[in-house]
Motif scaffolding. Structure first.
Motif, PDB file in Angstrom:
ATOM      1  N   ASP A 195       0.826  -1.215   0.000  1.00  0.00           N
ATOM      2  CA  ASP A 195       0.000   0.000   0.000  1.00  0.00           C
ATOM      3  C   ASP A 195       0.861   1.267   0.000  1.00  0.00           C
ATOM      4  OD1 ASP A 195      -2.310   1.494  -0.076  1.00  0.00           O
ATOM      5  OD2 ASP A 195      -2.645   1.427   2.105  1.00  0.00           O
ATOM      6  N   LEU A 196       1.792   1.340  -0.948  1.00  0.00           N
ATOM      7  CA  LEU A 196       2.662   2.495  -1.084  1.00  0.00           C
ATOM      8  C   LEU A 196       2.216   3.378  -2.253  1.00  0.00           C
ATOM      9  CD1 LEU A 196       6.179   0.774  -0.747  1.00  0.00           C
ATOM     10  CD2 LEU A 196       4.652   1.563   1.084  1.00  0.00           C
ATOM     11  N   PHE A 197       2.842   4.548  -2.333  1.00  0.00           N
ATOM     12  CA  PHE A 197       2.642   5.436  -3.468  1.00  0.00           C
ATOM     13  C   PHE A 197       3.995   5.662  -4.148  1.00  0.00           C
ATOM     14  CE2 PHE A 197      -0.768   6.256  -0.522  1.00  0.00           C
ATOM     15  CZ  PHE A 197      -1.872   6.258  -1.347  1.00  0.00           C
ATOM     16  N   VAL A 198       3.949   6.075  -5.412  1.00  0.00           N
ATOM     17  CA  VAL A 198       5.165   6.234  -6.208  1.00  0.00           C
ATOM     18  C   VAL A 198       5.235   7.650  -6.761  1.00  0.00           C
ATOM     19  CG1 VAL A 198       6.410   5.468  -8.272  1.00  0.00           C
ATOM     20  CG2 VAL A 198       5.198   3.799  -6.859  1.00  0.00           C
ATOM     21  N   ILE A 199       6.415   8.250  -6.683  1.00  0.00           N
ATOM     22  CA  ILE A 199       6.713   9.461  -7.452  1.00  0.00           C
ATOM     23  C   ILE A 199       7.697   9.024  -8.534  1.00  0.00           C
ATOM     24  CG2 ILE A 199       7.770  11.751  -7.443  1.00  0.00           C
ATOM     25  CD1 ILE A 199       6.812  12.067  -4.555  1.00  0.00           C
ATOM     26  N   SER A 200       7.233   8.989  -9.767  1.00  0.00           N
ATOM     27  CA  SER A 200       8.041   8.488 -10.881  1.00  0.00           C
ATOM     28  C   SER A 200       8.586   9.662 -11.683  1.00  0.00           C
ATOM     29  CB  SER A 200       7.197   7.575 -11.777  1.00  0.00           C
ATOM     30  OG  SER A 200       7.983   7.021 -12.799  1.00  0.00           O
ATOM     31  N   ASP A 201       9.896   9.907 -11.549  1.00  0.00           N
ATOM     32  CA  ASP A 201      10.540  11.010 -12.245  1.00  0.00           C
ATOM     33  C   ASP A 201      11.012  10.512 -13.607  1.00  0.00           C
ATOM     34  OD1 ASP A 201      12.016  13.122 -13.156  1.00  0.00           O
ATOM     35  OD2 ASP A 201      13.298  13.299 -11.393  1.00  0.00           O
ATOM     36  N   GLU A 202      10.304  10.924 -14.656  1.00  0.00           N
ATOM     37  CA  GLU A 202      10.560  10.425 -16.002  1.00  0.00           C
ATOM     38  C   GLU A 202      11.066  11.521 -16.940  1.00  0.00           C
ATOM     39  OE1 GLU A 202       7.214   8.034 -17.294  1.00  0.00           O
ATOM     40  OE2 GLU A 202       6.940   7.189 -15.280  1.00  0.00           O
ATOM     41  N   ILE A 203      11.823  12.472 -16.378  1.00  0.00           N
ATOM     42  CA  ILE A 203      12.290  13.619 -17.150  1.00  0.00           C
ATOM     43  C   ILE A 203      13.183  13.201 -18.324  1.00  0.00           C
ATOM     44  CG2 ILE A 203      14.330  14.072 -15.712  1.00  0.00           C
ATOM     45  CD1 ILE A 203      12.035  16.814 -17.124  1.00  0.00           C
ATOM     46  N   TYR A 204      13.853  12.040 -18.213  1.00  0.00           N
ATOM     47  CA  TYR A 204      14.732  11.562 -19.290  1.00  0.00           C
ATOM     48  C   TYR A 204      14.061  10.476 -20.153  1.00  0.00           C
ATOM     49  CZ  TYR A 204      18.567  13.941 -16.856  1.00  0.00           C
ATOM     50  OH  TYR A 204      19.382  14.883 -16.263  1.00  0.00           O
ATOM     51  N   SER A 205      12.757  10.324 -20.031  1.00  0.00           N
ATOM     52  CA  SER A 205      12.089   9.183 -20.680  1.00  0.00           C
ATOM     53  C   SER A 205      12.298   9.136 -22.190  1.00  0.00           C
ATOM     54  CB  SER A 205      10.587   9.197 -20.371  1.00  0.00           C
ATOM     55  OG  SER A 205       9.987  10.386 -20.864  1.00  0.00           O
ATOM     56  N   GLU A 206      12.370  10.288 -22.847  1.00  0.00           N
ATOM     57  CA  GLU A 206      12.554  10.297 -24.302  1.00  0.00           C
ATOM     58  C   GLU A 206      13.981   9.947 -24.705  1.00  0.00           C
ATOM     59  OE1 GLU A 206      10.698  10.412 -26.839  1.00  0.00           O
ATOM     60  OE2 GLU A 206       8.751  10.969 -26.024  1.00  0.00           O
ATOM     61  N   LEU A 207      14.904  10.031 -23.749  1.00  0.00           N
ATOM     62  CA  LEU A 207      16.303   9.710 -24.049  1.00  0.00           C
ATOM     63  C   LEU A 207      16.596   8.291 -23.580  1.00  0.00           C
ATOM     64  CD1 LEU A 207      17.924  13.115 -23.091  1.00  0.00           C
ATOM     65  CD2 LEU A 207      17.015  12.361 -25.297  1.00  0.00           C
ATOM     66  N   THR A 208      15.986   7.336 -24.287  1.00  0.00           N
ATOM     67  CA  THR A 208      16.140   5.915 -24.006  1.00  0.00           C
ATOM     68  C   THR A 208      16.653   5.250 -25.271  1.00  0.00           C
ATOM     69  OG1 THR A 208      14.291   5.984 -22.441  1.00  0.00           O
ATOM     70  CG2 THR A 208      14.945   3.823 -23.243  1.00  0.00           C
ATOM     71  N   TYR A 209      17.692   4.402 -25.131  1.00  0.00           N
ATOM     72  CA  TYR A 209      18.385   3.857 -26.302  1.00  0.00           C
ATOM     73  C   TYR A 209      18.203   2.349 -26.442  1.00  0.00           C
ATOM     74  CZ  TYR A 209      20.445   8.326 -25.137  1.00  0.00           C
ATOM     75  OH  TYR A 209      20.605   9.649 -24.785  1.00  0.00           O
ATOM     76  N   LYS A 210      17.218   1.817 -25.745  1.00  0.00           N
ATOM     77  CA  LYS A 210      16.952   0.382 -25.813  1.00  0.00           C
ATOM     78  C   LYS A 210      15.443   0.177 -25.808  1.00  0.00           C
ATOM     79  CE  LYS A 210      18.114  -3.968 -23.454  1.00  0.00           C
ATOM     80  NZ  LYS A 210      18.714  -4.561 -22.233  1.00  0.00           N
ATOM     81  N   GLY A 211      14.870   0.013 -26.979  1.00  0.00           N
ATOM     82  CA  GLY A 211      13.424  -0.155 -27.081  1.00  0.00           C
ATOM     83  C   GLY A 211      12.697   1.136 -26.769  1.00  0.00           C
ATOM     84  N   ASN A 212      11.401   1.032 -26.540  1.00  0.00           N
ATOM     85  CA  ASN A 212      10.586   2.191 -26.227  1.00  0.00           C
ATOM     86  C   ASN A 212      10.594   2.444 -24.726  1.00  0.00           C
ATOM     87  OD1 ASN A 212       9.721   2.688 -28.904  1.00  0.00           O
ATOM     88  ND2 ASN A 212       8.229   1.028 -28.730  1.00  0.00           N
ATOM     89  N   PRO A 213      10.498   3.709 -24.319  1.00  0.00           N
ATOM     90  CA  PRO A 213      10.449   3.986 -22.883  1.00  0.00           C
ATOM     91  C   PRO A 213       9.201   3.370 -22.265  1.00  0.00           C
ATOM     92  CG  PRO A 213       9.906   5.965 -24.144  1.00  0.00           C
ATOM     93  CD  PRO A 213      10.380   4.944 -25.123  1.00  0.00           C
ATOM     94  N   VAL A 214       9.325   2.981 -21.008  1.00  0.00           N
ATOM     95  CA  VAL A 214       8.194   2.379 -20.301  1.00  0.00           C
ATOM     96  C   VAL A 214       7.998   3.139 -19.002  1.00  0.00           C
ATOM     97  CG1 VAL A 214       9.671   0.633 -19.207  1.00  0.00           C
ATOM     98  CG2 VAL A 214       7.226   0.209 -19.401  1.00  0.00           C
ATOM     99  N   SER A 215       6.742   3.317 -18.612  1.00  0.00           N
ATOM    100  CA  SER A 215       6.401   4.029 -17.381  1.00  0.00           C
ATOM    101  C   SER A 215       5.675   3.082 -16.444  1.00  0.00           C
ATOM    102  CB  SER A 215       5.501   5.231 -17.700  1.00  0.00           C
ATOM    103  OG  SER A 215       4.945   5.772 -16.516  1.00  0.00           O
ATOM    104  N   ILE A 216       5.895   3.242 -15.152  1.00  0.00           N
ATOM    105  CA  ILE A 216       5.206   2.393 -14.184  1.00  0.00           C
ATOM    106  C   ILE A 216       3.696   2.636 -14.216  1.00  0.00           C
ATOM    107  CG2 ILE A 216       5.347   3.936 -12.173  1.00  0.00           C
ATOM    108  CD1 ILE A 216       6.060   1.314 -10.548  1.00  0.00           C
ATOM    109  N   THR A 217       3.278   3.793 -14.751  1.00  0.00           N
ATOM    110  CA  THR A 217       1.837   4.060 -14.851  1.00  0.00           C
ATOM    111  C   THR A 217       1.145   3.118 -15.837  1.00  0.00           C
ATOM    112  OG1 THR A 217       2.243   5.759 -16.544  1.00  0.00           O
ATOM    113  CG2 THR A 217       2.103   6.497 -14.244  1.00  0.00           C
ATOM    114  N   GLN A 218       1.928   2.443 -16.685  1.00  0.00           N
ATOM    115  CA  GLN A 218       1.347   1.480 -17.628  1.00  0.00           C
ATOM    116  C   GLN A 218       1.007   0.143 -16.963  1.00  0.00           C
ATOM    117  OE1 GLN A 218       4.909   2.180 -20.279  1.00  0.00           O
ATOM    118  NE2 GLN A 218       3.380   1.905 -21.886  1.00  0.00           N
TER     119      GLN A 218
END
Length: 390
Positions: A195-218
């Motif tokens: 029963d935790l909460f997450v702060i997901s800092d995805e400021i670099y998400s577009e700068l990913t060099y292996k497949g598509n970026p993934v977010s925990i919100t998915q």
């Protein structure tokens, strides 16, 4: 005279990154590989939209949450990029950079004594922002053998009955590490169970060099437990425009907006109009910059291999995090001596937490020409240190 200072703020150390920048600014012919800032200009069509907004006299406050048009574009972006839906009116707000979003998310969510889990090495603001919010930061040291990913077991071991929030800093600054979907699924399972909460800092998400970026919100069940933080600084080379955003459940965003309302009022209007253009027509710019960063990343990894400097392969952001433990110096000692002897500034790994000891952060947000000169100096320095050991 009574002490004018807050006891809390006095205990917080200043950023460990600035020390080397200050020295470099006074040193002739020095090269800095320390700045986490794109070397590209903001693409012209984005700048032009900002200029046009000024010419049209759009210089007034926006709503506290930001331009409705911009929030709608962010919602469109997240739907097409991650297939995650947010209500632009109640679940998205515009902030002054991602840093403000981190600060107000913590202040809106924690009570005194709540524990906030912070994997390190990571961005320098998380720990002080948690302290300023009245929380207790609990550090999870990440390991090079796990490619600096957060493992489910490491998370489980750090949780107590006081744990409330996990900060998820991926793609990571300073290591360049990413989390893949299977990593996030394992983390999400524990977050839900405990029963935790997450702060997901995805400021670099577009700068990913292996497949598509993934977010925990998915991951099913995580959107309702997560404040997603992103912005325009890194992907669109808009650092000076100071624009970020937060997305999350309305119950959290409503309180974040209250803090933003009293402390900030609204994000810069000109920047918001420029950001609308970035989201509408900036995909090609991002792809081009990402390709150039990737070229530099591959060059650095090849150069490290040639000089025998251990470095795991990072697949995100624009940083590499080579290991310098073999030289028997602290990270600070290595960076200081490298700057003094070779006139190149890098950042000690300890600037990002104690678990960064034995590593240095090198940014490749610089031209390939500058990188080649700096890496030539690093190679010379490494050879000198290896000769001293013999």
């Amino acid at each position: 005279m009574r002490n004018p200072l807050s006891d809390t703020i006095v205990t917080i150390k200043p950023s460990g990154i600035r020390k080397f920048f200050d020295i470099v600014s006074e040193m002739e012919d020095a090269i800095s590989l320390g700045v986490g800032e794109p070397d590209f200009d903001t693409p012209w069509h984005i700048r032009d939209e900002g200029i046009y907004s000024l010419e049209k006299g759009r210089t007034f406050y926006t709503s506290n949450a930001g331009l409705k048009q911009l929030r709608e574009e962010i919602a469109h972006y997240l739907r097409r990029r991650y297939q995650v839906s947010y209500d632009p009116l109640h679940e998205i707000m515009i902030t002054v950079g991602g840093s403000e979003a981190i600060d107000i998310a913590l202040r809106a969510m924690v009570n005194p004594g709540d524990e906030v889990l912070i994997p390190q090495p990571s961005y320098v603001s998380y720990e002080p922002c948690a302290v300023l919010a009245g929380a207790k930061p609990v550090i999870i040291p990440l390991k090079a053998e796990n490619e600096f990913r957060l493992t489910a077991q490491e998370l489980l071991d750090a949780i107590t009955e006081k744990t409330k929030i996990l900060i998820l800093p991926y793609p990571n600054n300073p290591t360049g590490a990413i989390m893949e979907r299977e990593d996030l699924e394992a983390i999400a399972k524990i977050v839900e169970e405990k029963d935790l909460f997450v702060i997901s800092d995805e400021i670099y998400s577009e700068l990913t060099y292996k497949g598509n970026p993934v977010s925990i919100t998915q991951i099913p069940g995580m959107r309702e437990r997560t404040v997603l933080i992103n912005g325009f600084s890194k992907a669109y080379a808009m650092t000076g425009w100071r624009l970020g955003y937060a997305c999350g459940p309305e119950v959290i965003l409503k309180q974040m907006l209250k803090i933003h309302q009293f402390a900030i009022m609204c994000a810069p209007t000109t920047s918001q109009y420029a950001a609308v253009e970035a989201l509408k027509n900036g995909d090609d710019d991002v792809a081009e910059m990402r390709e150039q960063y990737n070229q530099r990343r591959r060059y650095l990894l090849h150069a490290f291999a040639e000089m025998g400097l251990p470095c795991f392969e990072p697949y995100g952001a624009f940083y590499v995090f080579p290991c310098i433990k073999e030289f028997g110096m602290t990270s600070d000692e290595f960076a200081t001596r490298f700057l003094q002897e070779e006139k190149v500034a890098v950042v000690p790994g300890t600037a990002f937490g104690d678990s960064g000891e034995g590593y240095i952060r090198i940014s490749y947000a610089y031209s390939l020409e500058n990188l080649k000169v700096a890496i030539g100096r690093l190679s010379h320095f490494v050879k000198k240190l290896k000769a001293e050991k013999e």
